[in-house]
Design a protein around this motif. Sequence first.
Motif, PDB file in Angstrom:
ATOM      1  N   THR A 110       0.824  -1.210   0.000  1.00 40.97           N
ATOM      2  CA  THR A 110       0.000   0.000   0.000  1.00 40.97           C
ATOM      3  C   THR A 110       0.859   1.263   0.000  1.00 40.97           C
ATOM      4  OG1 THR A 110      -0.184  -0.082   2.416  1.00 40.97           O
ATOM      5  CG2 THR A 110      -1.969  -1.096   1.146  1.00 40.97           C
ATOM      6  N   SER A 111       2.106   1.156  -0.448  1.00 40.96           N
ATOM      7  CA  SER A 111       2.956   2.346  -0.488  1.00 40.96           C
ATOM      8  C   SER A 111       2.685   3.236  -1.699  1.00 40.96           C
ATOM      9  CB  SER A 111       4.441   1.957  -0.429  1.00 40.96           C
ATOM     10  OG  SER A 111       4.777   1.043  -1.440  1.00 40.96           O
ATOM     11  N   PRO A 112       2.297   2.703  -2.873  1.00 40.67           N
ATOM     12  CA  PRO A 112       2.095   3.595  -4.015  1.00 40.67           C
ATOM     13  C   PRO A 112       0.634   4.015  -4.173  1.00 40.67           C
ATOM     14  CG  PRO A 112       2.066   1.354  -4.802  1.00 40.67           C
ATOM     15  CD  PRO A 112       2.245   1.285  -3.296  1.00 40.67           C
ATOM     16  N   ASN A 113       0.407   4.983  -5.021  1.00 39.57           N
ATOM     17  CA  ASN A 113      -0.924   5.323  -5.514  1.00 39.57           C
ATOM     18  C   ASN A 113      -1.075   4.663  -6.888  1.00 39.57           C
ATOM     19  OD1 ASN A 113      -3.399   6.492  -6.071  1.00 39.57           O
ATOM     20  ND2 ASN A 113      -2.601   8.573  -6.305  1.00 39.57           N
ATOM     21  N   CYS A 114      -2.306   4.583  -7.381  1.00 36.76           N
ATOM     22  CA  CYS A 114      -2.555   4.151  -8.758  1.00 36.76           C
ATOM     23  C   CYS A 114      -3.523   5.126  -9.389  1.00 36.76           C
ATOM     24  CB  CYS A 114      -3.121   2.738  -8.807  1.00 36.76           C
ATOM     25  SG  CYS A 114      -3.558   2.214 -10.501  1.00 36.76           S
ATOM     26  N   GLY A 115      -3.041   5.881 -10.365  1.00 39.44           N
ATOM     27  CA  GLY A 115      -3.879   6.883 -11.006  1.00 39.44           C
ATOM     28  C   GLY A 115      -4.912   6.315 -11.942  1.00 39.44           C
ATOM     29  N   ASN A 116      -4.664   5.110 -12.463  1.00 40.72           N
ATOM     30  CA  ASN A 116      -5.688   4.515 -13.317  1.00 40.72           C
ATOM     31  C   ASN A 116      -6.884   4.045 -12.484  1.00 40.72           C
ATOM     32  OD1 ASN A 116      -5.000   4.515 -16.228  1.00 40.72           O
ATOM     33  ND2 ASN A 116      -3.112   3.571 -15.509  1.00 40.72           N
ATOM     34  N   MET A 117      -6.642   3.305 -11.418  1.00 41.36           N
ATOM     35  CA  MET A 117      -7.735   2.921 -10.527  1.00 41.36           C
ATOM     36  C   MET A 117      -8.418   4.160  -9.943  1.00 41.36           C
ATOM     37  SD  MET A 117      -8.137  -0.464 -10.219  1.00 41.36           S
ATOM     38  CE  MET A 117      -8.526  -1.047  -8.554  1.00 41.36           C
ATOM     39  N   LEU A 118      -7.652   5.214  -9.741  1.00 41.18           N
ATOM     40  CA  LEU A 118      -8.182   6.472  -9.236  1.00 41.18           C
ATOM     41  C   LEU A 118      -9.333   6.988 -10.095  1.00 41.18           C
ATOM     42  CD1 LEU A 118      -7.835   8.999  -7.349  1.00 41.18           C
ATOM     43  CD2 LEU A 118      -6.155   9.815  -9.006  1.00 41.18           C
ATOM     44  N   ALA A 119      -9.271   6.724 -11.402  1.00 38.68           N
ATOM     45  CA  ALA A 119     -10.312   7.215 -12.305  1.00 38.68           C
ATOM     46  C   ALA A 119     -11.690   6.657 -11.967  1.00 38.68           C
ATOM     47  CB  ALA A 119      -9.954   6.867 -13.753  1.00 38.68           C
ATOM     48  N   ALA A 120     -11.744   5.502 -11.319  1.00 37.98           N
ATOM     49  CA  ALA A 120     -13.022   4.887 -10.975  1.00 37.98           C
ATOM     50  C   ALA A 120     -13.477   5.218  -9.563  1.00 37.98           C
ATOM     51  CB  ALA A 120     -12.932   3.369 -11.150  1.00 37.98           C
ATOM     52  N   VAL A 121     -12.635   5.898  -8.776  1.00 37.09           N
ATOM     53  CA  VAL A 121     -12.993   6.196  -7.383  1.00 37.09           C
ATOM     54  C   VAL A 121     -14.179   7.139  -7.314  1.00 37.09           C
ATOM     55  CG1 VAL A 121     -12.198   7.299  -5.250  1.00 37.09           C
ATOM     56  CG2 VAL A 121     -10.701   5.709  -6.473  1.00 37.09           C
ATOM     57  N   GLY A 122     -14.177   8.191  -8.134  1.00 35.47           N
ATOM     58  CA  GLY A 122     -15.285   9.138  -8.125  1.00 35.47           C
ATOM     59  C   GLY A 122     -16.622   8.493  -8.453  1.00 35.47           C
ATOM     60  N   PRO A 123     -16.718   7.789  -9.599  1.00 36.39           N
ATOM     61  CA  PRO A 123     -17.981   7.103  -9.900  1.00 36.39           C
ATOM     62  C   PRO A 123     -18.402   6.122  -8.817  1.00 36.39           C
ATOM     63  CG  PRO A 123     -16.586   7.182 -11.849  1.00 36.39           C
ATOM     64  CD  PRO A 123     -15.753   7.707 -10.716  1.00 36.39           C
ATOM     65  N   PHE A 124     -17.448   5.348  -8.288  1.00 29.58           N
ATOM     66  CA  PHE A 124     -17.775   4.398  -7.227  1.00 29.58           C
ATOM     67  C   PHE A 124     -18.318   5.118  -5.999  1.00 29.58           C
ATOM     68  CE2 PHE A 124     -16.468   2.301  -3.271  1.00 29.58           C
ATOM     69  CZ  PHE A 124     -17.098   1.064  -3.406  1.00 29.58           C
ATOM     70  N   ALA A 125     -17.667   6.206  -5.589  1.00 30.07           N
ATOM     71  CA  ALA A 125     -18.081   6.922  -4.388  1.00 30.07           C
ATOM     72  C   ALA A 125     -19.488   7.489  -4.534  1.00 30.07           C
ATOM     73  CB  ALA A 125     -17.088   8.044  -4.091  1.00 30.07           C
ATOM     74  N   ILE A 126     -19.781   8.026  -5.693  1.00 32.57           N
ATOM     75  CA  ILE A 126     -21.120   8.587  -5.918  1.00 32.57           C
ATOM     76  C   ILE A 126     -22.167   7.489  -5.853  1.00 32.57           C
ATOM     77  CG2 ILE A 126     -22.610   9.716  -7.618  1.00 32.57           C
ATOM     78  CD1 ILE A 126     -20.057  11.192  -8.604  1.00 32.57           C
ATOM     79  N   GLU A 127     -21.924   6.386  -6.552  1.00 28.93           N
ATOM     80  CA  GLU A 127     -22.919   5.313  -6.594  1.00 28.93           C
ATOM     81  C   GLU A 127     -23.010   4.558  -5.276  1.00 28.93           C
ATOM     82  OE1 GLU A 127     -23.705   4.111 -11.047  1.00 28.93           O
ATOM     83  OE2 GLU A 127     -21.739   3.364 -10.425  1.00 28.93           O
ATOM     84  N   ALA A 128     -21.976   4.677  -4.442  1.00 29.10           N
ATOM     85  CA  ALA A 128     -22.026   4.067  -3.112  1.00 29.10           C
ATOM     86  C   ALA A 128     -22.728   4.968  -2.106  1.00 29.10           C
ATOM     87  CB  ALA A 128     -20.615   3.738  -2.628  1.00 29.10           C
ATOM     88  N   GLY A 129     -23.117   6.160  -2.534  1.00 28.18           N
ATOM     89  CA  GLY A 129     -23.829   7.074  -1.651  1.00 28.18           C
ATOM     90  C   GLY A 129     -22.930   7.861  -0.727  1.00 28.18           C
ATOM     91  N   LEU A 130     -21.617   7.927  -1.022  1.00 31.14           N
ATOM     92  CA  LEU A 130     -20.699   8.661  -0.161  1.00 31.14           C
ATOM     93  C   LEU A 130     -20.788  10.159  -0.385  1.00 31.14           C
ATOM     94  CD1 LEU A 130     -17.498   6.414  -0.202  1.00 31.14           C
ATOM     95  CD2 LEU A 130     -19.499   6.310   1.291  1.00 31.14           C
TER      96      LEU A 130
END
Length: 363
Positions: free
Chosen positions: A92-112
């Motif tokens: 868990t030391s790095p970030n991933c910018g490609n997976m990051l692209a799906a975080v926003g849509p996931f968060a919205i649809e998860a009701g966050l």
Amino acid sequence: MNDLMAIPCVLMRGGTSKGPFFLSNDLPGDIAARDEVLLAAMGSGHPLQIDGVGGSNPVTSKVAIVSPSDRPDADVEYLFAQVSVLERRVDTSPNCGNMLAAVGPFAIEAGLMRASSPLTVVRIYNVNTNTLIEAEVQTPNGRVTYQGDASIDGVPGNAAPVSLTFLDASNPDTGNLFPTGAKLDEIGGVSVTCINAAMPMVLLRAADVGATGYETAAEINQNIDLLARIEAIRLAAGERMGLGDVADRVIPKPVLLAQPRSGGDLSVRYLMPHTCHPALASTGAVGIATASLHEGTVVSDLRGVKNPPATVSIEHPSGKINVRFSFRNGIAVAGILRTARRLFEGRILVPSEPYDRSPVHVA
């Protein structure tokens, strides 16, 4: 099935990567137990990840853990986990910018967070790197849409655009942009730039290690001598960057650089770190492009210095990715365009023994 635990999960593609997305409170609070769950979910320890949902490649053996944020400058928090294919190891030391692209849509649809129309800006705090990113998600009529006309190299077809802005990846005021204290170092007789912009990386000319920079990913993966030389440089760079012994970590990422062939600014081969990425990590693109803003780096020595506002076009094995630099509050921020898609939603089944219901601690 009383020996299995069902955990809510959404499989998503983000950019040129994909993997399961979890809400943090659906995973164990204990880090060791959480990692056991992730390893079981992905099927790690087998080259095909046959006993899990991993895709037997580093770009398809990734996990996103998302939670609401209490920070005033963020809406959600995102912890990225790179799950090894062959070894039972979670990094868990790095970030991933490609997976990051799906975080926003996931968060919205998860009701966050609540969506607006026609688009929603999701402020994301990346726990791995302590950085802030803004994601512009297409939400006509307040609902996430994945259909659109945007395309990115390395992914077939078209989809709705997701614009990512890395707010502080290239900020020299962080004091850690060039962690060795120099823009150019020599390691093993090779000139390198060690940079920490969105992702810790060691940048070097492909020709300096006997490569061209135009090899296919498969050709690099089969070149054992080349990989061994690059790994020796990476290990030494990790020590100089203050990361310690990085033999069991996926950072820093080595990047081979060459002159462009298809109208871009340069050609790159990005290692993850022991195999070549079939395209290019988004965070890698941001870091490489950031190096071009500074005189005296391997990148600027190769192609000249870029002065924002500017676009840096980077060629990779699957095509190109563009990084756009603009100014915000006097600081150059980096923007890239990605796409995402929701692939599957349901529950993933893992052995129940290591599982508990206490909240996950992602800090």
